[in-house]
Design a protein around this motif. Structure first.
Motif, PDB file in Angstrom:
ATOM      1  N   ALA A  19       1.285  -1.383   0.358  1.00 10.69           N
ATOM      2  CA  ALA A  19       0.259  -0.298   0.527  1.00 10.69           C
ATOM      3  C   ALA A  19       0.483   1.503  -0.130  1.00 10.69           C
ATOM      4  N   GLY A  20       2.182   1.105   0.608  1.00  9.53           N
ATOM      5  CA  GLY A  20       3.259   2.456   1.042  1.00  9.53           C
ATOM      6  C   GLY A  20       3.401   2.535  -0.387  1.00  9.53           C
ATOM      7  N   PHE A  35      -9.026   4.517  -6.866  1.00 12.82           N
ATOM      8  CA  PHE A  35      -9.528   3.876  -7.842  1.00 12.82           C
ATOM      9  C   PHE A  35     -11.276   2.966  -7.127  1.00 12.82           C
ATOM     10  N   GLN A  36     -11.766   1.925  -7.734  1.00  9.39           N
ATOM     11  CA  GLN A  36     -12.639   1.479  -6.823  1.00  9.39           C
ATOM     12  C   GLN A  36     -12.135   0.134  -6.767  1.00  9.39           C
ATOM     13  N   VAL A  37     -12.838  -0.750  -5.775  1.00 13.12           N
ATOM     14  CA  VAL A  37     -13.116  -2.401  -5.738  1.00 13.12           C
ATOM     15  C   VAL A  37     -14.331  -2.923  -4.190  1.00 13.12           C
ATOM     16  N   ARG A  38     -14.868  -3.136  -5.227  1.00  8.81           N
ATOM     17  CA  ARG A  38     -15.686  -3.998  -4.833  1.00  8.81           C
ATOM     18  C   ARG A  38     -16.653  -2.101  -4.632  1.00  8.81           C
ATOM     19  N   GLU A  39     -16.861  -1.910  -3.574  1.00 13.82           N
ATOM     20  CA  GLU A  39     -18.381  -0.737  -3.657  1.00 13.82           C
ATOM     21  C   GLU A  39     -17.365   0.068  -2.766  1.00 13.82           C
ATOM     22  N   ASN A  40     -16.198   0.068  -2.766  1.00 12.79           N
ATOM     23  CA  ASN A  40     -15.091   1.195  -2.349  1.00 12.79           C
ATOM     24  C   ASN A  40     -14.675   1.784  -3.334  1.00 12.79           C
ATOM     25  N   THR A  41     -14.290   3.101  -2.349  1.00 15.09           N
ATOM     26  CA  THR A  41     -13.722   4.096  -3.400  1.00 15.09           C
ATOM     27  C   THR A  41     -12.654   4.901  -2.925  1.00 15.09           C
ATOM     28  N   ALA A  42     -11.312   3.991  -3.195  1.00 11.68           N
ATOM     29  CA  ALA A  42     -11.017   4.970  -2.408  1.00 11.68           C
ATOM     30  C   ALA A  42      -9.267   6.322  -3.103  1.00 11.68           C
ATOM     31  N   ASN A  43      -8.726   7.010  -2.544  1.00 10.19           N
ATOM     32  CA  ASN A  43      -7.594   7.757  -2.529  1.00 10.19           C
ATOM     33  C   ASN A  43      -6.100   7.452  -2.598  1.00 10.19           C
ATOM     34  N   ALA A  44      -5.369   7.045  -4.185  1.00 14.73           N
ATOM     35  CA  ALA A  44      -4.625   6.038  -3.998  1.00 14.73           C
ATOM     36  C   ALA A  44      -3.261   6.718  -3.408  1.00 14.73           C
ATOM     37  N   LYS A  45      -3.413   8.084  -2.810  1.00 12.97           N
ATOM     38  CA  LYS A  45      -2.456   9.531  -2.506  1.00 12.97           C
ATOM     39  C   LYS A  45      -2.759   8.841  -1.198  1.00 12.97           C
ATOM     40  N   SER A  46      -3.490   8.606  -0.344  1.00 12.65           N
ATOM     41  CA  SER A  46      -3.748   7.729   1.080  1.00 12.65           C
ATOM     42  C   SER A  46      -3.104   6.464   1.879  1.00 12.65           C
ATOM     43  N   VAL A  47      -2.497   6.565   2.300  1.00  6.95           N
ATOM     44  CA  VAL A  47      -1.914   4.697   2.998  1.00  6.95           C
ATOM     45  C   VAL A  47      -3.380   4.760   3.459  1.00  6.95           C
ATOM     46  N   LEU A  48      -3.756   5.276   4.440  1.00  5.59           N
ATOM     47  CA  LEU A  48      -5.309   4.634   5.036  1.00  5.59           C
ATOM     48  C   LEU A  48      -6.187   4.258   4.377  1.00  5.59           C
ATOM     49  N   LEU A  51      -5.026   0.941   2.616  1.00  7.21           N
ATOM     50  CA  LEU A  51      -5.744   0.055   3.951  1.00  7.21           C
ATOM     51  C   LEU A  51      -6.903  -0.217   3.772  1.00  7.21           C
ATOM     52  N   GLY A  52      -7.794   0.418   4.162  1.00 12.12           N
ATOM     53  CA  GLY A  52      -9.013   0.694   4.249  1.00 12.12           C
ATOM     54  C   GLY A  52     -10.506   0.073   3.209  1.00 12.12           C
ATOM     55  N   ALA A  53      -9.281   0.300   2.222  1.00 11.49           N
ATOM     56  CA  ALA A  53     -10.579  -0.420   0.859  1.00 11.49           C
ATOM     57  C   ALA A  53     -10.628  -1.864   1.090  1.00 11.49           C
ATOM     58  N   GLY A  54      -9.619  -2.276   2.082  1.00  9.34           N
ATOM     59  CA  GLY A  54      -9.451  -3.880   1.558  1.00  9.34           C
ATOM     60  C   GLY A  54      -8.951  -4.822   1.002  1.00  9.34           C
ATOM     61  N   VAL A  55      -8.263  -4.576   0.028  1.00 10.34           N
ATOM     62  CA  VAL A  55      -7.607  -5.115  -1.083  1.00 10.34           C
ATOM     63  C   VAL A  55      -7.289  -6.240  -0.603  1.00 10.34           C
ATOM     64  N   LYS A  56      -7.487  -7.881  -1.449  1.00 12.19           N
ATOM     65  CA  LYS A  56      -7.118  -9.156  -1.628  1.00 12.19           C
ATOM     66  C   LYS A  56      -6.961  -9.479  -3.206  1.00 12.19           C
ATOM     67  N   CYS A  57      -5.736 -10.586  -1.980  1.00 11.27           N
ATOM     68  CA  CYS A  57      -5.279 -11.061  -3.554  1.00 11.27           C
ATOM     69  C   CYS A  57      -6.615 -11.413  -4.716  1.00 11.27           C
ATOM     70  N   GLY A  58      -6.550 -11.129  -6.009  1.00 12.63           N
ATOM     71  CA  GLY A  58      -7.838 -12.050  -7.023  1.00 12.63           C
ATOM     72  C   GLY A  58      -8.486 -10.772  -7.314  1.00 12.63           C
ATOM     73  N   ASP A  59      -8.474  -9.363  -6.197  1.00 12.23           N
ATOM     74  CA  ASP A  59      -8.835  -8.537  -6.496  1.00 12.23           C
ATOM     75  C   ASP A  59      -9.362  -7.569  -7.741  1.00 12.23           C
ATOM     76  N   GLU A  60     -10.108  -6.866  -8.228  1.00  7.14           N
ATOM     77  CA  GLU A  60     -10.158  -6.015  -9.572  1.00  7.14           C
ATOM     78  C   GLU A  60      -9.799  -4.501  -8.995  1.00  7.14           C
ATOM     79  N   LEU A  61      -9.352  -3.727  -9.444  1.00  6.43           N
ATOM     80  CA  LEU A  61      -9.018  -2.202  -9.039  1.00  6.43           C
ATOM     81  C   LEU A  61      -9.455  -1.752 -10.653  1.00  6.43           C
ATOM     82  N   GLU A  62     -10.155  -1.025 -10.688  1.00  8.83           N
ATOM     83  CA  GLU A  62     -10.789   0.174 -11.719  1.00  8.83           C
ATOM     84  C   GLU A  62     -10.067   1.254 -11.261  1.00  8.83           C
ATOM     85  N   PHE A  63      -8.689   1.825 -11.764  1.00 16.87           N
ATOM     86  CA  PHE A  63      -8.221   3.167 -11.496  1.00 16.87           C
ATOM     87  C   PHE A  63      -8.780   4.250 -12.333  1.00 16.87           C
ATOM     88  N   THR A  64      -8.333   5.190 -11.658  1.00 12.52           N
ATOM     89  CA  THR A  64      -9.461   6.550 -12.321  1.00 12.52           C
ATOM     90  C   THR A  64      -7.829   7.802 -12.268  1.00 12.52           C
TER      91      THR A  64
END
Length: 88
Positions: A19-20, A35-48, A51-64
């Motif tokens: 994540a860092g 990025f969006q993963v499942r129903e979560n959207t996360a700021n890629a510039k924020s470690v918290l 981490l809060g998005a809970g990304v696991k192996c095999g998850d598909e991220l959509e970067f915007t």
């Protein structure tokens, strides 16, 4: 605005170290990077946020990416994930 999907290959998902690295890559660019993963959207510039998005192996991220260097930012983020974020 540009977007692309990529699958996380890291066996333990995005824990603190990858994540860092993801955030460090995102900080190189001026564009807003999320990025969006499942129903979560996360700021890629924020470690918290990553981490809060809970990304696991095999998850598909959509970067915007949105901003003056959006194409370069999207390519950099996708490449970082495909390279394993320092783990693979």
């Amino acid at each position: 605005m540009v977007s692309q999907k990529v699958v996380i290959k890291n066996p333990t998902g995005l824990h603190l170290r990858p994540a860092g690295i993801l955030c460090k890559v995102a900080m190189r660019y001026k564009s807003l990077i999320t990025f969006q993963v499942r129903e979560n959207t996360a700021n890629a510039k924020s470690v918290l946020s990553v981490l809060g998005a809970g990304v696991k192996c095999g998850d598909e991220l959509e970067f915007t990416c949105q901003g003056i260097d959006e194409e370069e930012a999207l390519a950099g983020m996708v490449q970082a994930v495909e390279d394993g974020l320092g783990e693979i």
